[in-house]
Write an enzyme that holds these catalytic residues in place. Sequence first.
Site, PDB file in Angstrom:
ATOM      1  N   ARG A  88      69.348   4.586  24.146  1.00  0.00           N
ATOM      2  CA  ARG A  88      69.292   3.141  24.395  1.00  0.00           C
ATOM      3  C   ARG A  88      70.706   2.600  24.242  1.00  0.00           C
ATOM      4  O   ARG A  88      71.332   2.772  23.195  1.00  0.00           O
ATOM      5  CB  ARG A  88      68.341   2.475  23.405  1.00  0.00           C
ATOM      6  CG  ARG A  88      68.330   0.938  23.418  1.00  0.00           C
ATOM      7  CD  ARG A  88      67.838   0.397  24.729  1.00  0.00           C
ATOM      8  NE  ARG A  88      67.457  -1.002  24.639  1.00  0.00           N
ATOM      9  CZ  ARG A  88      68.304  -2.034  24.735  1.00  0.00           C
ATOM     10  NH1 ARG A  88      69.603  -1.823  24.892  1.00  0.00           N
ATOM     11  NH2 ARG A  88      67.835  -3.269  24.680  1.00  0.00           N
ATOM     12  N   GLU A  96      64.046  -6.177  32.348  1.00  0.00           N
ATOM     13  CA  GLU A  96      62.995  -5.169  32.404  1.00  0.00           C
ATOM     14  C   GLU A  96      62.718  -4.804  33.862  1.00  0.00           C
ATOM     15  O   GLU A  96      63.013  -5.563  34.778  1.00  0.00           O
ATOM     16  CB  GLU A  96      61.714  -5.693  31.741  1.00  0.00           C
ATOM     17  CG  GLU A  96      61.874  -6.064  30.274  1.00  0.00           C
ATOM     18  CD  GLU A  96      62.165  -4.850  29.406  1.00  0.00           C
ATOM     19  OE1 GLU A  96      61.786  -3.732  29.793  1.00  0.00           O
ATOM     20  OE2 GLU A  96      62.777  -5.024  28.334  1.00  0.00           O
ATOM     21  N   ARG A 131      64.674   6.194  20.052  1.00  0.00           N
ATOM     22  CA  ARG A 131      65.791   6.425  20.977  1.00  0.00           C
ATOM     23  C   ARG A 131      67.114   6.350  20.217  1.00  0.00           C
ATOM     24  O   ARG A 131      67.268   5.520  19.314  1.00  0.00           O
ATOM     25  CB  ARG A 131      65.788   5.369  22.081  1.00  0.00           C
ATOM     26  CG  ARG A 131      64.530   5.358  22.928  1.00  0.00           C
ATOM     27  CD  ARG A 131      64.520   4.221  23.938  1.00  0.00           C
ATOM     28  NE  ARG A 131      64.499   2.914  23.289  1.00  0.00           N
ATOM     29  CZ  ARG A 131      64.325   1.759  23.935  1.00  0.00           C
ATOM     30  NH1 ARG A 131      64.171   1.760  25.255  1.00  0.00           N
ATOM     31  NH2 ARG A 131      64.304   0.615  23.281  1.00  0.00           N
TER      32      ARG A 131
END
Length: 206
Positions: A88, A96, A131
Amino acid sequence: MAKNKSKKKYISGSLLFLLAFCFYMVFGPGRHRHQPKRQDTEIKNNEAKSSKDNTPLRELTTFTGKVTAIKDGDTFEVLFDGQPEKVRLADIDCPEKSQAFGKNAKQYASDLCFGKEVTVISTGKRDRYKRVVGTIITADSINVNREMIKAGYAWHYKQYSKSKELSQIEDEAREAHAGLWADAHAQAPWEWRKEKRTKKQQVSNQ
């Protein structure tokens, strides 16, 4: 007469034997012998599943690998030492995938580094989705985090970053109407996610 009595005894004996046999088949030890096997199998399956879910995460700071997937504008998959790691991008937040400019951000990120060898620089921190949170630098020295903001496909995530440099780059992209800044009413992804959660909650309460 004796023959009839003998015949009745034979039939009665046969019935008793048949009943005893049925009772043995239903409640006898043979039934219970198989039960533990099924339970053992279930226990083993549950233990295997639990073991898989609890696989320890690698402690990663700086590492080099190949970008094998672009999940969205700020989430990549990097193959390192034969294992994929989700990364990330730190300090930024991209639209998004189902949000306006989300697909554009994903495509731009792909153009920057998909299939390329990159270096991930991290403090070792992981987010709640496990992540690795870090900065990605390509072999030709492109800082992907910075470039996404510069091109107008990411916000400076000020809630988690105090970088004055990134804040300045965002201001310049906004003034130039780059990327998503072409939309005067561009919605920040954290606000979009909050709005979506609120609507979902309202539907579930109806």
